[in-house]
Design a protein around this motif. Structure first.
Motif, mmCIF file in Angstrom:
data_model
loop_
_atom_site.group_PDB
_atom_site.id
_atom_site.type_symbol
_atom_site.label_atom_id
_atom_site.label_comp_id
_atom_site.label_asym_id
_atom_site.label_seq_id
_atom_site.Cartn_x
_atom_site.Cartn_y
_atom_site.Cartn_z
ATOM 1 N N THR A 1 -3.372 5.014 -2.037
ATOM 2 C CA THR A 1 -3.911 4.178 -1.009
ATOM 3 C C THR A 1 -3.505 4.415 0.270
ATOM 4 O O THR A 1 -2.163 4.270 0.448
ATOM 5 N N ARG B 1 0.635 5.626 -0.485
ATOM 6 C CA ARG B 1 -0.152 6.660 -0.457
ATOM 7 C C ARG B 1 -0.050 7.663 -1.510
ATOM 8 O O ARG B 1 -0.789 8.417 -1.950
ATOM 9 N N PHE C 1 0.772 -1.284 -0.132
ATOM 10 C CA PHE C 1 -0.046 0.042 -0.057
ATOM 11 C C PHE C 1 0.952 1.275 0.052
ATOM 12 O O PHE C 1 1.614 1.434 0.912
ATOM 13 N N SER D 1 -1.093 -1.421 -4.444
ATOM 14 C CA SER D 1 -2.304 -0.404 -4.547
ATOM 15 C C SER D 1 -1.646 1.125 -4.407
ATOM 16 O O SER D 1 -0.979 1.298 -2.956
ATOM 17 N N ILE E 1 -7.912 0.371 4.622
ATOM 18 C CA ILE E 1 -7.164 1.340 3.773
ATOM 19 C C ILE E 1 -8.288 2.245 2.959
ATOM 20 O O ILE E 1 -9.452 1.636 2.868
ATOM 21 N N ASN F 1 -8.813 4.506 -0.578
ATOM 22 C CA ASN F 1 -8.260 5.039 -1.901
ATOM 23 C C ASN F 1 -8.364 6.804 -1.734
ATOM 24 O O ASN F 1 -9.395 7.142 -1.909
#
Length: 497
Positions: free
Chosen positions: A210, A43, A41, A207, A226, A228
């Motif tokens: 995220t 961001r 994950f 991802s 999490i 999006n």
């Protein structure tokens, strides 16, 4: 402990943050256990875009060759070299793993992320020259540093560092050391190569955009919630193991986990800036990395250096970093990061560190207040003929130094890295900064041994570990013959001969 009847996908490993640390750990685990399901994950909208991207770090393959803060001088005048030896060995381990990946054709050619650039230390003034000579005498006796050169001869130094030695402002009493084995590394490019390998494997999912908003226990696993950032859509995943490798964002995420081991940790953010040369004629004259001595009271990340770099295929020349202060924990973070990290469990260590480090705070304030002429004056100590018109300011990365409880002082500020692991090894976080990415492989090896102890002891994992890292389980510090063999191998495989 919570439980739920909802059907939530279960994965083996969750990596939070798609920087060089997560990429290294994920790659190692996938090789050790090809069947592992891994979710990553990030961001931001791309991988390696925070601390790992080239302009956000020094790009130095830290190996103790030129970093004077790794070799403190003692009260009797001697120089302590233990830290330099440790970091030198850790960098040799990193080079072995990268060489294995190149040889196995798991990542792109090494020229994309590493190149040979000599490492030098440069000082002036009688006291500093005496220190550098004592440092050279101590280091050069060890096989890691046997090829180190030392000189006080202006003629030789003119050949090594013409940009520094030219001009009427040059210093009379000077000295320098040189190690031709030094390297320049684009950790952003390395991260992208590792993530590219990972995402090409089965059962690995990346991802982007995220954000992890919750980390909590769910029976024997971890429930990760999490969101999006673009769509606002949320989902959850269960994981047997979680690694928090989000750079400056690791501390708040570790605090979300609520594990007892996270109590008492705090963070002290330090920002930085570079001066970047835009004159090709000047850039062409400097082909080495030159590190000097940090000012008294300054943080280690502020050690001045004049660096030859290769960034996105272009030769660059950088000077700095100039330290600063921001309450952000990430370059693309929030100004509320520092305040949100303050908890009852860490407020006392934070207060104690603040009281004990008033000179550091003053130093950072003075750095923030510097004018362009002040920055130019600092540069002229290393490049006397520098012109302001040839240089532009560039914001470097954000670092969060570790604050931790101390039985006597209440709290201490540390400038290294700290691996925090839960008692059962099911969740781990990496806090801190320097030397960071250069020693990523050793740090992740330690983490794997602590969190996957049973598997590490298996014959299968032992065989794979020794295949990935030829010196695994051995001490290069004590074995000159093996160290020489390893260096020859990595020099050939990485093309840095």
């Amino acid at each position: 402990m919570k439980s739920t009847k909802s059907i939530i996908p279960l994965t083996d490993v969750v990596l939070i943050g798609a920087g060089v640390m997560s990429a290294t750990l994920g790659t190692m685990l996938k090789i050790l256990e090809p069947g592992f399901k891994i979710e990553i994950f990030e961001r931001l909208g791309e991988v390696g875009a925070e601390s790992s991207v080239a302009m956000n770090n020094a790009g130095t393959g830290h190996s103790g060759f030129c970093e004077l803060n790794y070799t403190p001088q003692q009260t009797d005048g001697s120089v302590e070299i233990k830290k330099a030896l440790k970091i030198a060995e850790q960098f040799e381990v990193s080079k072995q793993f990268w060489s294995f990946l190149v040889e196995s054709k798991l990542i792109q050619g090494p020229g994309e992320f590493i190149r040979k650039v000599p490492h030098m230390s440069f000082v002036w003034g009688a006291n500093n020259v005496n220190f550098l000579k004592a440092r050279y005498n101590a280091l050069s006796k060890h096989h890691f540093f046997s090829e180190m050169q030392y000189s006080e001869d202006h003629t030789i130094l003119q050949q090594w560092i013409p940009l520094i030695m030219n001009g009427s402002g040059k210093h009379d009493q000077v000295a320098a050391t040189r190690m031709d084995l030094g390297t320049d590394i684009n950790f952003g490019a390395l991260t992208n190569s590792l993530i590219k390998y990972l995402t090409s494997q089965k059962e690995v999912k990346l991802s982007l955009n995220t954000e992890v908003i919750k980390i909590e226990r769910l029976d024997a696993n971890w429930l990760i919630t999490i969101k999006n950032i673009r769509t606002g859509a949320k989902r959850s995943v269960l994981s047997k193991f979680v690694f928090i490798g989000a750079g400056g964002g690791s501390l708040p995420l570790l605090q979300k986990s609520g594990i007892p081991e996270s109590k008492g940790f705090g963070g002290f953010p330090v920002s930085g800036e570079w001066l970047v040369c835009n004159n090709p004629e000047v850039i062409a004259q400097h082909t080495v990395k030159v590190y000097g001595k940090a000012e008294i009271g300054s943080p280690p990340m502020s050690v001045p250096h004049l660096d030859s770099r290769l960034i996105d295929g272009q030769r660059q020349l950088l000077f700095g970093p100039y330290a600063g202060f921001s309450t952000k924990f990430l370059k693309k973070g929030s100004f509320m990061d520092l305040f949100k990290s303050i908890k009852w469990s860490n407020i006392y260590p934070l207060i104690r560190v603040g009281l004990d480090n008033i000179p550091l705070t003053k130093y950072l304030i003075d750095q923030v207040r510097q004018s362009p002429d002040d920055r130019l004056a600092a540069l002229k100590k290393y490049y006397p003929e520098a012109k302001l018109s040839d240089w532009k300011r560039e914001v470097a990365g954000q670092r969060v130094q570790v604050i931790k409880k101390h039985p006597e002082h209440g709290g201490v500020l540390e400038f290294g890295t700290e691996v925090v692991v839960s008692h059962d090894g099911s969740i781990a976080a990496l806090l801190g900064a320097s030397p960071g990415a250069s020693t990523s492989v050793s740090i992740m090896l330690e983490l794997i041994e602590r969190c996957f102890g049973a598997q590490v002891q298996s014959d299968e994992w032992q065989t794979k570990l020794r295949h990935m890292i030829q010196s695994y389980g051995k001490n290069l510090d004590q074995d000159a013959e093996l160290a020489s063999h390893i260096r020859t191998y990595t020099t050939i495989m990485l093309g840095i001969g």
